[in-house]
Design an enzyme around this catalytic site. Structure first.
Site, short mmCIF file in Angstrom:
data_model
loop_
_atom_site.label_atom_id
_atom_site.label_comp_id
_atom_site.label_asym_id
_atom_site.label_seq_id
_atom_site.Cartn_x
_atom_site.Cartn_y
_atom_site.Cartn_z
N ASP A 136 -50.30 -4.85 51.32
CA ASP A 136 -50.53 -3.81 50.20
C ASP A 136 -50.36 -2.81 50.45
OD1 ASP A 136 -51.66 -5.99 49.98
OD2 ASP A 136 -54.12 -5.49 50.19
N LYS A 139 -51.33 -3.70 45.10
CA LYS A 139 -51.91 -4.03 43.76
C LYS A 139 -52.67 -2.25 43.28
CE LYS A 139 -53.37 -8.94 43.06
NZ LYS A 139 -52.93 -8.93 41.65
N MET A 181 -63.67 0.18 45.17
CA MET A 181 -62.91 0.19 43.77
C MET A 181 -63.75 0.93 42.38
SD MET A 181 -60.55 -2.71 44.74
CE MET A 181 -62.02 -3.25 45.71
#
Length: 262
Positions: A47, A69, A183
């Protein structure tokens, strides 16, 4: 480093995929098993938030495949990542899927495990320290304390890929338990408004932790009602976690004696 009596580390056979968590940010928070995996893997599918210093621990001939992402930016689809893992394993490679935090806590590790299972690819799961718990603790905010709460809710603050939000914020507010949001920044105004509609007072303690456990960490103490304004004033962006509840207000009791994270 050899530790007397320490269990032997497992072999990493060709054709297997290991789904590992790299922890919340600081490379020193890697587990021993994750460190072992990094040093022996042929391919590391990682990641965007994995610290570059972790990747430098890999073999000189290891191949790196970046599939991170990031909100608002072009990112690989999950099905494409699944296919990479399967294809590499079928080539007889030792494939490490390295994620920030813990692969089974908002990390799509379950999706990848199911895809590998369906393809008949053997895999191992290596848990990691999840940022919501480790980041809050290192900033002086316990997930639970005897004086404030005996439960805590971990919730994803971003929307699902289909544009829906999985969390019922008003219902979560009515639980009366502290929340740790992962997030959350893109949806923060919506989330804080819904939590107040659900019964949480505007004066409920809250805190934002940006880039937890890293050199770029910033902690902003606030309240639920002021969270959006304070985040904008302090220019808090991603990656961040948000702590909402009585435990977010405990930090000041520790600061005079708690050794800083460096």
């Amino acid at each position: 480093m050899k530790l007397e009596g320490f269990p032997d580390l497992p072999d990493f056979p060709p054709g297997e995929v290991w789904l590992a968590g790299a922890g919340p940010g600081d490379p020193r928070l890697l587990t021993v098993l994750a460190l072992h995996a990094v040093t022996v893997a042929d391919d590391i599918v990682h990641d965007a938030l994995v610290d570059p210093r972790v990747l430098k621990l890999a073999r000189d001939d290891a191949e790196f495949i970046k599939v991170g992402k990031r909100g608002g930016r072009p990112s690989p689809h999950q099905r494409d990542i699944n296919e990479i893992l399967i294809e590499r394993a079928r080539l007889g490679r030792r494939v490490l899927r390295l994620k920030g935090g813990d692969p089974f806590v908002f990390g799509r590790g379950w999706d990848e495990a199911m895809a590998l299972h369906a393809a008949g690819v053997r895999f191992r799961v290596i848990p990691g320290l999840t940022s919501g718990l480790a980041g809050a603790a290192l900033a002086g905010m316990p997930a639970t304390s005897r004086d404030t709460n005996h439960a805590v809710v971990l919730a994803a603050g971003h929307r699902a890929e289909d544009g829906t939000s999985a969390a019922d914020w008003e219902a979560l507010a009515r639980l009366g338990q502290p929340l740790i949001l992962y997030m959350p920044m893109a949806q923060l105004p919506e989330i804080t408004a819904a939590l107040q509609r659900g019964g949480l007072g505007a004066d409920t303690p809250a805190a934002l932790i940006q880039s937890a456990t890293t050199r770029a960490e910033r902690v902003v103490e606030s309240t639920l009602g002021a969270l959006v304004v304070d985040a904008a004033r302090e220019k808090i962006g991603s990656p961040s976690i948000v702590v909402i509840g009585a435990n977010a207000g405990l930090r000041r009791q520790l600061l005079s004696s708690m050794v800083g994270w460096s």
